[in-house]
Design a protein around this motif. Sequence first.
Motif, PDB file in Angstrom:
ATOM      1  N   ARG A 105      -6.797  -3.843  -4.244  1.00 38.74           N
ATOM      2  CA  ARG A 105      -7.240  -4.285  -5.466  1.00 38.74           C
ATOM      3  C   ARG A 105      -7.007  -3.409  -6.546  1.00 38.74           C
ATOM      4  NH1 ARG A 105     -12.426  -7.087  -2.895  1.00 38.74           N
ATOM      5  NH2 ARG A 105     -11.385  -8.231  -1.304  1.00 38.74           N
ATOM      6  N   TRP A 106      -6.557  -2.099  -6.309  1.00 33.69           N
ATOM      7  CA  TRP A 106      -5.941  -1.099  -7.156  1.00 33.69           C
ATOM      8  C   TRP A 106      -7.287  -0.689  -8.014  1.00 33.69           C
ATOM      9  CZ3 TRP A 106      -0.715  -2.379  -9.890  1.00 33.69           C
ATOM     10  CH2 TRP A 106       0.064  -2.718  -9.077  1.00 33.69           C
TER      11      TRP A 106
ATOM     12  N   LYS B 275     -13.290   4.211 -14.786  1.00 28.14           N
ATOM     13  CA  LYS B 275     -12.375   2.659 -14.342  1.00 28.14           C
ATOM     14  C   LYS B 275     -10.864   3.037 -14.294  1.00 28.14           C
ATOM     15  CE  LYS B 275     -11.433  -1.625 -14.151  1.00 28.14           C
ATOM     16  NZ  LYS B 275     -11.069  -1.373 -12.678  1.00 28.14           N
TER      17      LYS B 275
ATOM     18  N   ASN C 268       2.539   1.794  -3.282  1.00 22.00           N
ATOM     19  CA  ASN C 268       1.602   1.941  -4.464  1.00 22.00           C
ATOM     20  C   ASN C 268       1.384   3.751  -4.226  1.00 22.00           C
ATOM     21  OD1 ASN C 268       1.170  -0.474  -5.214  1.00 22.00           O
ATOM     22  ND2 ASN C 268      -0.865  -0.750  -4.015  1.00 22.00           N
TER      23      ASN C 268
ATOM     24  N   ASP D 247      -6.836   2.932 -11.923  1.00 22.72           N
ATOM     25  CA  ASP D 247      -6.268   2.688 -10.851  1.00 22.72           C
ATOM     26  C   ASP D 247      -5.308   3.793 -10.310  1.00 22.72           C
ATOM     27  OD1 ASP D 247      -4.084   2.988 -12.598  1.00 22.72           O
ATOM     28  OD2 ASP D 247      -3.543   0.789 -12.903  1.00 22.72           O
ATOM     29  N   LEU D 248      -4.305   3.353  -9.547  1.00 24.78           N
ATOM     30  CA  LEU D 248      -3.509   4.613  -8.869  1.00 24.78           C
ATOM     31  C   LEU D 248      -2.490   5.347  -9.913  1.00 24.78           C
ATOM     32  CD1 LEU D 248      -2.656   2.905  -5.455  1.00 24.78           C
ATOM     33  CD2 LEU D 248      -3.874   5.006  -5.879  1.00 24.78           C
ATOM     34  N   PHE D 249      -2.318   4.746 -10.871  1.00 25.65           N
ATOM     35  CA  PHE D 249      -1.114   4.957 -11.623  1.00 25.65           C
ATOM     36  C   PHE D 249      -1.244   5.617 -13.045  1.00 25.65           C
ATOM     37  CE2 PHE D 249      -0.385   0.951  -9.107  1.00 25.65           C
ATOM     38  CZ  PHE D 249       0.362   1.703  -8.019  1.00 25.65           C
ATOM     39  N   GLY D 250      -2.427   6.118 -13.376  1.00 27.09           N
ATOM     40  CA  GLY D 250      -2.548   6.748 -14.863  1.00 27.09           C
ATOM     41  C   GLY D 250      -4.074   6.993 -14.970  1.00 27.09           C
ATOM     42  N   PRO D 251      -4.283   7.894 -16.285  1.00 28.81           N
ATOM     43  CA  PRO D 251      -5.816   7.978 -16.533  1.00 28.81           C
ATOM     44  C   PRO D 251      -6.557   6.721 -16.397  1.00 28.81           C
ATOM     45  CG  PRO D 251      -4.232   8.313 -18.382  1.00 28.81           C
ATOM     46  CD  PRO D 251      -3.140   7.980 -17.048  1.00 28.81           C
TER      47      PRO D 251
ATOM     48  N   ARG E 135      -2.917  -9.622  -8.992  1.00 22.21           N
ATOM     49  CA  ARG E 135      -3.499  -9.402  -7.561  1.00 22.21           C
ATOM     50  C   ARG E 135      -3.538 -10.416  -6.859  1.00 22.21           C
ATOM     51  NH1 ARG E 135      -3.018  -5.689 -10.387  1.00 22.21           N
ATOM     52  NH2 ARG E 135      -4.752  -4.046 -10.980  1.00 22.21           N
TER      53      ARG E 135
ATOM     54  N   LYS F   5     -14.147   1.984  -8.041  1.00 24.35           N
ATOM     55  CA  LYS F   5     -14.998   1.460  -7.244  1.00 24.35           C
ATOM     56  C   LYS F   5     -14.716   1.951  -5.618  1.00 24.35           C
ATOM     57  CE  LYS F   5     -16.902  -3.092  -6.366  1.00 24.35           C
ATOM     58  NZ  LYS F   5     -16.200  -4.636  -5.956  1.00 24.35           N
TER      59      LYS F   5
ATOM     60  N   LEU G 222     -12.832  -9.859  -9.386  1.00 27.74           N
ATOM     61  CA  LEU G 222     -11.877  -8.842  -9.239  1.00 27.74           C
ATOM     62  C   LEU G 222     -10.851  -9.027 -10.479  1.00 27.74           C
ATOM     63  CD1 LEU G 222      -9.351  -7.742  -7.762  1.00 27.74           C
ATOM     64  CD2 LEU G 222      -8.732 -10.024  -6.634  1.00 27.74           C
TER      65      LEU G 222
ATOM     66  N   ALA H 285      -4.439  -9.784  -3.088  1.00 26.05           N
ATOM     67  CA  ALA H 285      -5.831  -9.623  -2.917  1.00 26.05           C
ATOM     68  C   ALA H 285      -6.737 -10.810  -3.131  1.00 26.05           C
ATOM     69  CB  ALA H 285      -6.466  -8.579  -4.113  1.00 26.05           C
TER      70      ALA H 285
ATOM     71  N   PHE I 124      -6.637   0.356  -2.532  1.00 31.20           N
ATOM     72  CA  PHE I 124      -5.449   0.017  -2.379  1.00 31.20           C
ATOM     73  C   PHE I 124      -5.152  -1.160  -2.501  1.00 31.20           C
ATOM     74  CE2 PHE I 124      -6.325   4.301  -0.731  1.00 31.20           C
ATOM     75  CZ  PHE I 124      -5.291   4.910  -1.143  1.00 31.20           C
TER      76      PHE I 124
ATOM     77  N   ASP J 118       0.978  -1.254  -0.100  1.00 31.68           N
ATOM     78  CA  ASP J 118       0.177   0.003  -0.003  1.00 31.68           C
ATOM     79  C   ASP J 118       0.916   1.157  -0.012  1.00 31.68           C
ATOM     80  OD1 ASP J 118      -1.817  -1.900   0.370  1.00 31.68           O
ATOM     81  OD2 ASP J 118      -2.066  -1.578   2.421  1.00 31.68           O
TER      82      ASP J 118
ATOM     83  N   LEU K  32       4.511   5.175  -5.455  1.00 37.74           N
ATOM     84  CA  LEU K  32       4.611   5.252  -6.987  1.00 37.74           C
ATOM     85  C   LEU K  32       3.453   6.232  -7.445  1.00 37.74           C
ATOM     86  CD1 LEU K  32       4.607   1.558  -7.541  1.00 37.74           C
ATOM     87  CD2 LEU K  32       6.516   3.008  -8.631  1.00 37.74           C
ATOM     88  N   ALA K  33       2.493   6.251  -7.081  1.00 41.14           N
ATOM     89  CA  ALA K  33       1.248   7.247  -7.590  1.00 41.14           C
ATOM     90  C   ALA K  33       1.931   8.676  -7.367  1.00 41.14           C
ATOM     91  CB  ALA K  33       0.194   7.082  -6.878  1.00 41.14           C
TER      92      ALA K  33
ATOM     93  N   ARG L 155       2.047  -3.203 -15.347  1.00 44.24           N
ATOM     94  CA  ARG L 155       1.755  -1.845 -15.280  1.00 44.24           C
ATOM     95  C   ARG L 155       2.899  -0.824 -15.585  1.00 44.24           C
ATOM     96  NH1 ARG L 155      -0.729   1.806 -16.146  1.00 44.24           N
ATOM     97  NH2 ARG L 155      -2.597   2.838 -15.185  1.00 44.24           N
TER      98      ARG L 155
ATOM     99  N   LEU M  73       5.762  -0.421 -13.883  1.00 48.29           N
ATOM    100  CA  LEU M  73       5.966   0.162 -12.626  1.00 48.29           C
ATOM    101  C   LEU M  73       7.373  -0.140 -12.114  1.00 48.29           C
ATOM    102  CD1 LEU M  73       2.532   0.249 -10.806  1.00 48.29           C
ATOM    103  CD2 LEU M  73       3.571   2.118 -12.139  1.00 48.29           C
TER     104      LEU M  73
END
Lengths: 436, 291
Positions: B257-258, B41, A85, B43-47, A396, B262, A432, A399, B255, A82, A88-89, A110, A112
């Motif tokens: 499940r990225w 839709k 992430n 995630d944390l890392f992009g548009p 994942r 949702k 998921l 998860a 965080f 977490d 990275l964000a 992704r 990263l």
Amino acid sequence: MRRILLSTAALIALTYGSAAQANTTIELQRFFGACDADYGNVTDVSSAVGECGIITALINKFEADNPDINVNVTTVEWPGYDQLNAQLASGAAPDVVSMHYSAISDYQSRGLIEPIDEVLASQGISPDSFTDAARGGVTKEGQIFGLPFDNWTMLFHVNLNLMKEAGLLNADGTPILPTSADELIAQGKQFKEKTGKPYLVQILANETASYARILYTLLQQQKADFFADPTKIKLNTPEAKAAVELIKRTKDEGITTLGLDYAAAVSAFANGDGGISVNGTWLIGDYVAQAEKAGTALSGGYTVYPVPQLFPAQDSTYADGHSWVMPKKDRSPEQTAAIAKLFKFLAENDFQWARTGHLPAVKTVFDMPEFKSLPHRENIAEIAETGRSLPAAVQRQFAIQDIIGDEIGAAVNGDKSIEDALSGAESRINDLLANI
Amino acid sequence: MAKTYRRSQWSHGLFILPYLSAFALLLVFPLFWGIWLSLHKVDLFGPGRFVGLANYVRVFADPVFLQALRNTIVFVIVSVPSLVALGLFLALALNRTTRATSFFRGLFFSSSVLSVTIVTLIWRFVFIPGDGLMSVIFKHLGAEPIHFLSTSGWSLFSIGVATVWWCLGLPMMLFLAALQQIPADLYEAAALDNASPWRVLTRITLPSIARTIMLVTIIQIVMQFQLFGQAQLMTNGGPNGTSRPLVMYIYEVGFVRWDIGKGAAASQILFLIILCAAMAQYVVSTRKTEN
């Protein structure tokens, strides 16, 4: 006045000189715990014990050997993804991060993390020097995305003192371990009857990882191809039902500890509250150290084995591993060179890391006399062949592990039927994976 | 005169500009950004890509969300009245100026200064099976120990106990402050009329602090709907999700499940629930005061 000026100039020169000497800094972020109070200044790696002690001493030693490199270590709560992430964000990722093989595909897919083939090559580290399992864990689409550090599995940590009391020792002092599901239950009952204590010490509360690892192991032992398609899991199967039924039987027959979380389960076994702890390779070093001390529940009576083959199809244990990855970011050539040096140092000292109980990622360590003489390693050497991970393309995985732990835990505790739990797990996981 | 008054209002507005800027940047902007994210839709890392209300549909179709919503509402319904009642009781008991009451005020408030990590560690020692305090007491009494942290029902109860213990200090202090604002002559008049303690409580004390009771209730509703740390550290939401609160659901979805879209949709729903609960409480209390 002149003296003051001269002294100030000298001081500035000294400060600048020392700064110039340690002129490359790399930010390293890891789990494995914090133990600076005990190992903050230790550079003699051979004197360190346990994951935290050994990795702390290793980094200290690397810094001592390379005074021009400063490694800033940030310790994160396991598994720390977490935090990574968020870093990275926000474009503030560290230079080197500890990462499970099972998490690499999320970050690699992704974009990263960076492939490190060239980094390894710059220090002459050949990918062939790693075991197949380790190299497979960090290789995605033909490129290497992390320095493999180990392989780990769940094991049967055995309290021989209690097993003797239960009449479950062979003449040569080795424990009698089950060879089938029914034997597991029968031996558990015998143990409980003779010692009054639970046979198994399991992590059945407040954690999901343990349920998932045991379920994967029992499914693999039945040759169930539950991830034939990496984007869909199949758990509505007779094999999955049989696996969960077995876990549930250990509870229903009263042969396991109940309600223990990870920390409580680790100390319960150390305190002699049960015969066999189902826990990871990383505890071997700590338990061996306790067994060598007089007056503990494990004194002179500890050994460890892979999870026995309880289903006839094949001998198998779910395996994962730890690696060191490089998040994608701008680095100076000096920093990249410093990371390459660090990777070489860690690979060269993989034996020291293997003292934790993890299986080495570097092939040659298996042949080292020092490794062969480590306690109990011959018992678990077969994991090199029987250890299996999930397919590399499954994303994942952490998860997924949480969902499996939730649902299987509910079935084991009687809050849901096994069928409902497996259906719930399957639909939640597939939802998921369909929405990545 | 009126013109001067209006002009002075505009210039006065400048004084709140620094706060207003911080408010807009740190609260209003994230709120609208959250709404924007919930329609994508992402995630944390992009548009991401625009999906309309699909995330909201997915959230309401998710049984885990509905379970977390139910858990959170049950938790608020039980913990908020407990905090108000216990806070009021302690404040009434300690509304004197003696050394002992000063000591106890400090003692009861001291838990509030602890971090959630310490609080959960302390209560873990109480509830954990084996060597835990409750387990030892049960064994001493010859009873079968309850697995508080891993049994459905008990796990949420355990989190509630830890939360009430942790959060009790603020309501107590607010009630104490309110009690000390009640004019002494009201009590003197009641004493002259020979009013019973119960009558004094219900006719003087409680009506005098009604607005504080409302304030404490609203603060606690807003706070307890945001339950997270205690559940994460004590039970990890288990067993079977029976102690998973809404914020933990949002955290897991966003965080772990990225699935930020949702998670943001679930956040907006939580925001609306808190807003409605606080507004309803406010409206009800205001009407009562007007009547």
